[in-house]
Design a protein around this motif. Structure first.
Motif, PDB file in Angstrom:
ATOM      1  N   PHE A 142      -6.850  48.256  40.043  1.00  0.00           N
ATOM      2  CA  PHE A 142      -5.785  47.255  40.103  1.00  0.00           C
ATOM      3  C   PHE A 142      -5.016  47.170  38.776  1.00  0.00           C
ATOM      4  O   PHE A 142      -4.767  46.082  38.256  1.00  0.00           O
ATOM      5  N   THR A 144      -1.928  46.985  37.114  1.00  0.00           N
ATOM      6  CA  THR A 144      -0.515  46.700  37.378  1.00  0.00           C
ATOM      7  C   THR A 144       0.365  47.596  36.507  1.00  0.00           C
ATOM      8  O   THR A 144       0.055  47.827  35.340  1.00  0.00           O
ATOM      9  N   TRP A 184      -0.241  52.444  45.119  1.00  0.00           N
ATOM     10  CA  TRP A 184      -0.625  51.147  45.676  1.00  0.00           C
ATOM     11  C   TRP A 184       0.045  50.932  47.023  1.00  0.00           C
ATOM     12  O   TRP A 184       1.242  51.138  47.187  1.00  0.00           O
ATOM     13  N   SER A 185      -0.723  50.492  48.003  1.00  0.00           N
ATOM     14  CA  SER A 185      -0.202  50.121  49.305  1.00  0.00           C
ATOM     15  C   SER A 185      -0.885  48.835  49.711  1.00  0.00           C
ATOM     16  O   SER A 185      -2.019  48.847  50.208  1.00  0.00           O
ATOM     17  N   GLY A 186      -0.239  47.718  49.438  1.00  0.00           N
ATOM     18  CA  GLY A 186      -0.874  46.421  49.635  1.00  0.00           C
ATOM     19  C   GLY A 186      -0.154  45.564  50.644  1.00  0.00           C
ATOM     20  O   GLY A 186       0.982  45.838  51.043  1.00  0.00           O
ATOM     21  N   ARG A 190       4.110  44.315  46.858  1.00  0.00           N
ATOM     22  CA  ARG A 190       4.014  45.735  47.183  1.00  0.00           C
ATOM     23  C   ARG A 190       4.627  46.638  46.118  1.00  0.00           C
ATOM     24  O   ARG A 190       4.449  47.857  46.154  1.00  0.00           O
ATOM     25  N   SER A 193       2.465  48.377  41.835  1.00  0.00           N
ATOM     26  CA  SER A 193       1.816  49.642  41.463  1.00  0.00           C
ATOM     27  C   SER A 193       0.439  49.408  40.847  1.00  0.00           C
ATOM     28  O   SER A 193       0.120  49.894  39.767  1.00  0.00           O
ATOM     29  N   ALA A 194      -0.393  48.633  41.557  1.00  0.00           N
ATOM     30  CA  ALA A 194      -1.738  48.307  41.070  1.00  0.00           C
ATOM     31  C   ALA A 194      -2.688  49.447  41.417  1.00  0.00           C
ATOM     32  O   ALA A 194      -3.398  49.401  42.411  1.00  0.00           O
ATOM     33  N   ARG A 195      -2.712  50.460  40.582  1.00  0.00           N
ATOM     34  CA  ARG A 195      -3.417  51.698  40.895  1.00  0.00           C
ATOM     35  C   ARG A 195      -4.745  51.807  40.152  1.00  0.00           C
ATOM     36  O   ARG A 195      -5.032  51.058  39.221  1.00  0.00           O
ATOM     37  N   THR A 196      -5.544  52.775  40.582  1.00  0.00           N
ATOM     38  CA  THR A 196      -6.829  53.065  39.955  1.00  0.00           C
ATOM     39  C   THR A 196      -6.630  54.110  38.855  1.00  0.00           C
ATOM     40  O   THR A 196      -5.936  55.102  39.049  1.00  0.00           O
TER      41      THR A 196
END
Length: 374
Positions: A142, A144, A184-186, A190, A193-196
């Motif tokens: 997550f 951001t 990110w697909s929330g 949306r 861009s809360a990525r790993t």
């Protein structure tokens, strides 16, 4: 670019950001061009020198237009505040000056898959290397602005560190050994861009460390948590305010053909609008007071800061839900702004620190118990 024009850019792209789940670059670049990149950077480092109250207000204004832009720009300011707290001359040149000039976006990388809401217990390893640098290995979730920011404030710990004692460092985008997970697909927010983020033996020079090794618990409760909480609080205040204003506009315009009266003339609806405004304003004033107290160094600020985010989580969800009820079927149309507000606001209670955790912390502060006690 003026700040009014920047707000217009954010507004104009809000629907696209949500529908296409795209990072809100247009709005963020406009805000940087308007001179707001260094909002919380101290004046002595070239910034505007604002604090928690102003950050809350800014995120509230942005949240009315686009929650994704509000949270992404808010996290930039949290990262900037952390870098500025104990900045070295090299870090000032490398990070703060570009941030102030509007050429650099930063953000936080604290949450991990195994610690949940307990972001202050990082498991990402930071081990010393023979040349005096460090090696970082682990995973953050997550994040951001993931894969879009120019730098990331990352938390880590060593094998010898006590629980709660950890370090922070700044990691430039594109560093060898860092890789990103899927886009990110929330459900909501949306565009954030809360990525790993995966780190595998990433080299961390001494110059990238923030403060001293192991002293970052100071950062968490003196910088990270206050700024993080108020950025989220402001964002959700803005979403709730937008929803309430949409309902008020609808009720003023909605008329009944059989009576010629408007919905705004119905006493039951007047009562419901008044109650919603009261709920939202109560939370807003708590947040403003908390921000001012935090900026002033007031010893009583901590429970107010903690409670601002927990209160706005409840308030925002209630206001958006009830505003949709006031508007009736029109608010349930696909693509309606209220649909976006509903999806954006649903994460408020679970965005770390969660509402439950914040209320536990508030109780511990008031009862004189250790904040991180079990």
């Amino acid at each position: 670019m003026t700040r009014e024009l920047a707000a217009g850019v954010v507004r104009d792209h809000a629907a696209q950001v949500d529908q296409e789940a795209v990072w809100p670059e247009h709005g963020l670049r406009a805000l940087q061009s308007a001179g707001l990149g260094g909002l919380v950077v101290p004046v002595e480092h070239g910034g505007l020198g604002h604090g928690l109250h102003t950050l809350t207000r800014l995120c509230e204004i942005l949240g009315r237009e686009c929650a994704s832009t509000a949270i992404t720009f808010g996290m930039h300011h949290v990262g900037a505040a952390v870098i500025a707290a104990k900045v070295t001359p090299w870090q000032r040149t490398q990070y703060l000056e570009p941030i102030v000039a509007g050429r650099h976006l930063t953000t936080l990388a604290l949450s991990e898959p195994g610690t949940g809401a307990h972001f202050y217990y990082p498991q990402l390893q930071l081990d010393p290397a023979p040349d005096g640098s460090f090696r970082a290995t682990g995973t953050k979730v997550f994040v951001t602005n993931g894969a879009h920011a120019d730098s990331y404030v990352v938390s880590a710990r060593s094998d010898s560190a006590d629980l709660g004692d950890f370090s922070c460092f700044v990691l430039p985008e594109g560093t060898e050994g860092m890789t990103w997970g899927e886009p990110w697909s929330g459900l909501g927010m949306r565009g954030n861009s809360a990525r790993t983020l995966h780190l595998e033996g990433v080299n961390v020079p001494q110059t990238q460390l923030l403060g001293a090794v192991g002293d970052q618990i100071w950062y968490v409760f003196n910088v990270v948590a206050p700024y993080f909480l108020m950025a989220m609080t402001g964002t959700y205040l803005g979403v709730a305010d937008a929803a309430l204003n949409a309902a008020i506009t609808h009720l003023r315009q909605r008329s009944y053909t059989h009576s010629g009266r408007t919905a705004a003339q119905e006493s039951v609806l007047q009562h419901r609008v008044g109650a919603l405004w009261e709920t939202l304003e109560r939370t807003r004033q708590l947040a403003y007071a908390a921000g001012r107290a935090g900026d002033a160094g007031d010893s009583s600020a901590l429970p107010a800061l903690l409670s601002s985010k927990s209160a706005v989580a409840d308030t925002a969800v209630q206001v958006v839900n009830d505003a949709m009820g006031l508007m009736g079927g029109i608010s349930y149309r696909d693509g309606n702004d209220m649909e976006r507000h509903l999806r954006d606001v649903r994460a408020a209670p679970v965005m770390s620190p969660t509402t439950d955790l914040l209320r536990i912390w508030t109780g511990r502060v008031l009862l004189g118990q250790p904040l991180l006690g079990e």
